[in-house]
Enzyme design. Structure first.
Site, short mmCIF file in Angstrom:
data_model
loop_
_atom_site.label_atom_id
_atom_site.label_comp_id
_atom_site.label_asym_id
_atom_site.label_seq_id
_atom_site.Cartn_x
_atom_site.Cartn_y
_atom_site.Cartn_z
N CYS A 244 34.14 57.70 41.85
CA CYS A 244 34.95 56.56 41.95
C CYS A 244 34.82 55.83 43.24
CB CYS A 244 36.37 56.90 41.87
SG CYS A 244 37.16 57.19 40.50
N GLU B 262 36.87 54.76 45.69
CA GLU B 262 37.69 55.58 46.72
C GLU B 262 37.03 56.75 47.19
OE1 GLU B 262 38.53 54.56 43.64
OE2 GLU B 262 40.83 54.10 43.56
N1 THU Z 1 37.12 54.46 38.86
C1 THU Z 1 37.01 54.05 40.23
O1 THU Z 1 36.13 53.70 40.86
N2 THU Z 1 38.54 54.15 41.00
C2 THU Z 1 39.52 54.71 40.27
O2 THU Z 1 40.55 55.02 40.92
C3 THU Z 1 39.65 54.57 38.75
C4 THU Z 1 38.48 54.41 37.84
C5 THU Z 1 35.93 53.66 37.97
C6 THU Z 1 35.41 54.92 37.46
C7 THU Z 1 34.66 54.31 36.17
O3 THU Z 1 33.33 53.84 36.93
C8 THU Z 1 35.31 53.10 35.98
O4 THU Z 1 36.16 52.98 37.32
C9 THU Z 1 36.01 53.01 34.82
O5 THU Z 1 36.87 54.12 34.54
#
Ligand code: THU
Length: 136
Positions: free
Chosen positions: A53, A55
């Site tokens: 993710c 973050e």
């Molecule tokens: N995702 C993030 O980057 N941060 C989060 O806190 C929630 C989900 C991303 C993971 C994936 O690449 C996309 O969002 C869809 O789930």
């Protein structure tokens, strides 16, 4: 560093996302106590599980560089990079925040316009597990 400036940096970070599977671009900008900012994007994987993710990308870049003290993070995201609403951090990212941040760490979530919502880590991860409290 204002919340608005940190959110602008998260929006810029979103353009770096590698998202061939979901199409959801996510950006984060992590403010260290000394004023340094680390940007992160989500990085997906064909096996799905290894996806990182936005973050956590920001946190891991910062920790690698020796930072341990953090003030706030701005997060935004949306399908094809279009923000249609808040993009709250997932549970895994909240747990990574718990590792390094105190209860009053601030999370700014950008909305579809120029606004944002603010929550503390204590609000997003109440009664959480951390080594400090639970492992002596
Ligand atoms: N995702 C993030 O980057 N941060 C989060 O806190 C929630 C989900 C991303 C993971 C994936 O690449 C996309 O969002 C869809 O789930």
């Amino acid at each position: 560093m204002t919340p608005e400036k940190l959110i602008d940096l998260a929006k810029e970070a979103m353009t770096h996302a590698y998202v061939p599977y979901s199409g959801f671009k996510v950006g984060a900008a992590l403010l260290c106590a000394d004023g340094t900012v680390y940007q992160g994007c989500n990085i997906e994987n064909a096996a799905y599980g290894p996806t990182n993710c936005a973050e956590r990308t920001a946190f891991f870049k910062a920790v690698y560089d020796g930072h341990r003290d953090f003030t706030a993070i701005a997060v935004c995201g949306g399908k094809d990079g279009v923000i249609t609403g808040l993009f709250p951090p997932c549970g895994v990212c909240r747990q990574v925040m718990r590792e390094f941040c105190r209860d009053d760490f601030l999370i700014y979530m950008a909305d579809a316009g120029d606004g944002y919502e603010t929550r503390t880590l204590a609000q997003l991860l109440p009664f959480g597990f951390s080594a400090r409290e639970h492992m002596g």
